[in-house]
Scaffold this motif. Structure first.
Motif, short mmCIF file in Angstrom:
data_model
loop_
_atom_site.label_atom_id
_atom_site.label_comp_id
_atom_site.label_asym_id
_atom_site.label_seq_id
_atom_site.Cartn_x
_atom_site.Cartn_y
_atom_site.Cartn_z
N GLN A 222 56.78 37.64 32.96
CA GLN A 222 56.64 36.96 34.25
C GLN A 222 57.37 37.72 35.35
OE1 GLN A 222 58.11 32.98 33.72
NE2 GLN A 222 56.50 32.42 32.26
N LEU B 18 39.64 39.55 38.66
CA LEU B 18 40.12 38.45 37.82
C LEU B 18 39.98 38.80 36.34
CD1 LEU B 18 38.67 35.38 39.77
CD2 LEU B 18 41.09 36.02 39.55
N VAL C 59 43.13 38.95 33.72
CA VAL C 59 43.22 37.99 32.60
C VAL C 59 42.95 38.64 31.25
CG1 VAL C 59 42.24 35.88 31.64
CG2 VAL C 59 42.57 36.08 34.11
N LEU D 157 47.10 40.88 31.26
CA LEU D 157 47.90 39.83 30.64
C LEU D 157 48.18 40.09 29.15
CD1 LEU D 157 47.57 36.06 31.47
CD2 LEU D 157 48.31 36.83 29.24
N ILE E 179 48.47 38.29 39.58
CA ILE E 179 47.66 37.20 39.03
C ILE E 179 48.06 36.90 37.58
CG2 ILE E 179 45.33 36.53 38.32
CD1 ILE E 179 44.33 38.16 40.77
N SER E 180 48.22 37.96 36.78
CA SER E 180 48.58 37.75 35.37
C SER E 180 49.97 37.12 35.26
CB SER E 180 48.54 39.07 34.60
OG SER E 180 49.44 40.01 35.15
N ILE F 100 49.76 33.40 36.23
CA ILE F 100 49.13 32.62 35.16
C ILE F 100 50.16 32.26 34.09
CG2 ILE F 100 47.50 32.73 33.22
CD1 ILE F 100 45.66 34.38 35.05
N THR G 224 52.57 29.66 35.44
CA THR G 224 51.97 28.32 35.50
C THR G 224 51.89 27.68 34.12
OG1 THR G 224 50.63 29.00 37.40
CG2 THR G 224 49.93 27.03 36.22
N ILE G 225 51.49 28.48 33.13
CA ILE G 225 51.36 27.95 31.77
C ILE G 225 52.70 27.57 31.17
CG2 ILE G 225 50.67 28.54 29.40
CD1 ILE G 225 48.48 30.30 30.61
#
Length: 303
Positions: A42, A77, A81, A85, A196-197, A200, A203-204
Motif C-alpha cells: 500500500q 484499469l 488490477v 496489483l 489505483i492498485s 484498491i 480499500t479492501i
C-alpha cells in the motif's frame, strides 16, 4: 540493433533494481511484526503513484488525458488490477514468508504465461523449444519447492501459490501496458497503475501501523518506493514502448540473479545444491525462449 540493445539494457537494469529492492523489503519485515506485506505494498504503490502523477502534471504530461479515452481507461484499469496489483503484492507475500531470492526465482516463470497467452491468441507459433523450455522451467519450480521429494515441501503451498500469482502478474505487467504507452505518456500510465492498485488494497484492507521511530525503517521504505518502484517501473514501461513484451520479460533473468546474490551477502542465505540447480533450470528455460527469433516463425501461424 543498437537501439533495441539500449532498451533491452534499460529493462534489464529495471529488473536488477527490483531484485535489490526485495532485500530492503525483507529487511523491513524483519524489523517489526507490524510491518506486513500488504502495508508495504500500500505504502509503495500509493506514495509512488502520487509522486509520479505530480511530476507528470508539473512537466506537462497531462496525466488526466488517459481518462478521456474509453479504450485507454479500460486498458489502464486492467493494467492496474491484473498486472500491477498481483505483481507487487504477491511478490511481497513470498518475500515475507520465504525470502527475496525464492520470490524472484518463482516470479521468473512469468515469461511462460506470456508465451501461453501469445500462443492461445495465435499471435505466436508454439515451437518445440518452447515446450521443452516450459517443462524445464516448471520442473525447476518443482525442484525448488520439494528438493526432489514430493512428500517434503520446502516451500509452503500457499507461499508457492502466491509466487505463481506474482508470476502471472509479471506476465500481465509486460503485456497490458504495451499498447497504452504508445498513446499515453509512460509516467502517467505508471503513476495511475501504481496509485489505483494501492488504493484498491487500502480499500479492501486498510493497514496503517504505528511505525517504530527508527531511521532504518524510513530508509528501507524509501529505497523500496524510489529504487524498487518508481525508477524500475518507469524504465520497464519506457522499454515497452520500443521493444516487445517477450523481450522485456526475457530481461527478468537479471532479477533472480541480483536477488540471490544479495540474499547470500546480506541475509547470509545458504541455498542448497537443489536451490542452485532449480534456479539455473528456470533461468536457462527462459533464455531458451529467445534462442530463435520468433519473428521468423510468426508467418507460419494459421488462424
Amino acid at each position: 540493433m543498437k537501439s533495441n540493445s539500449k532498451w533491452a539494457g534499460l529493462a534489464a537494469a529495471a529488473c536488477i533494481l527490483w531484485g535489490i529492492s526485495g532485500l530492503f523489503a525483507k529487511g523491513l519485515f524483519n524489523l517489526d511484526p507490524r510491518i506486513t506485506p500488504i502495508w508495504v505494498t500500500q505504502m509503495r504503490q500509493v506514495c509512488s503513484g502520487l509522486i509520479l502523477l505530480t511530476v507528470a502534471q508539473l512537466t506537462g504530461k497531462h496525466p488526466w488525458q488517459v481518462w478521456k479515452d474509453k479504450k485507454s481507461a479500460v486498458q489502464l484499469l486492467a493494467y492496474a488490477v491484473i498486472g500491477v496489483l498481483p505483481f507487487q503484492y504477491c511478490f511481497f507475500l513470498v518475500v515475507a514468508q520465504a525470502n527475496a531470492a525464492i520470490a524472484t526465482v518463482i516470479q521468473f516463470i512469468g515469461p511462460f504465461f506470456v508465451l501461453a497467452y501469445l500462443t492461445l491468441t495465435k499471435q505466436e507459433a508454439l515451437r518445440p523449444i518452447d515446450v521443452a523450455a516450459s517443462l524445464l522451467a516448471f520442473g525447476g519450480v518443482f525442484l525448488l519447492s520439494t528438493h526432489g521429494n514430493i512428500h517434503d515441501l520446502r516451500i509452503a503451498p500457499l507461499t508457492l501459490l502466491f509466487g505463481i500469482m506474482s508470476a502471472v502478474g509479471a506476465a500481465a505487467n509486460s503485456l497490458l501496458p504495451q499498447a497504452l504507452v504508445t498513446r499515453q505518456s509512460t509516467i502517467s500510465v505508471t503513476g495511475w497503475g501504481l496509485l489505483i492498485s494501492g488504493l484498491i488494497l487500502t480499500t479492501i484492507h486498510p493497514v496503517w501501523p504505528s511505525l517504530p521511530s527508527s531511521p532504518t525503517v524510513y530508509l528501507n521504505l524509501s529505497v523500496v518506493i524510489v529504487m524498487g518502484t518508481i525508477i524500475p517501473t518507469l524504465w520497464q514501461n519506457h522499454a515497452l514502448g520500443h521493444i516487445s513484451g517477450m523481450t522485456v520479460a526475457f530481461m527478468d533473468a537479471f532479477e533472480p540473479l541480483a536477488s540471490m546474490i544479495g540474499s547470500i551477502i546480506v541475509f547470509h542465505f545458504q541455498p542448497k545444491m537443489m536451490d542452485y540447480a532449480a534456479s539455473v533450470m528456470i533461468i536457462f528455460a527462459v533464455l531458451a525462449l529467445n534462442w530463435t527469433p520468433r519473428s521468423k516463425i510468426k508467418a507460419r501461424v494459421e488462424k
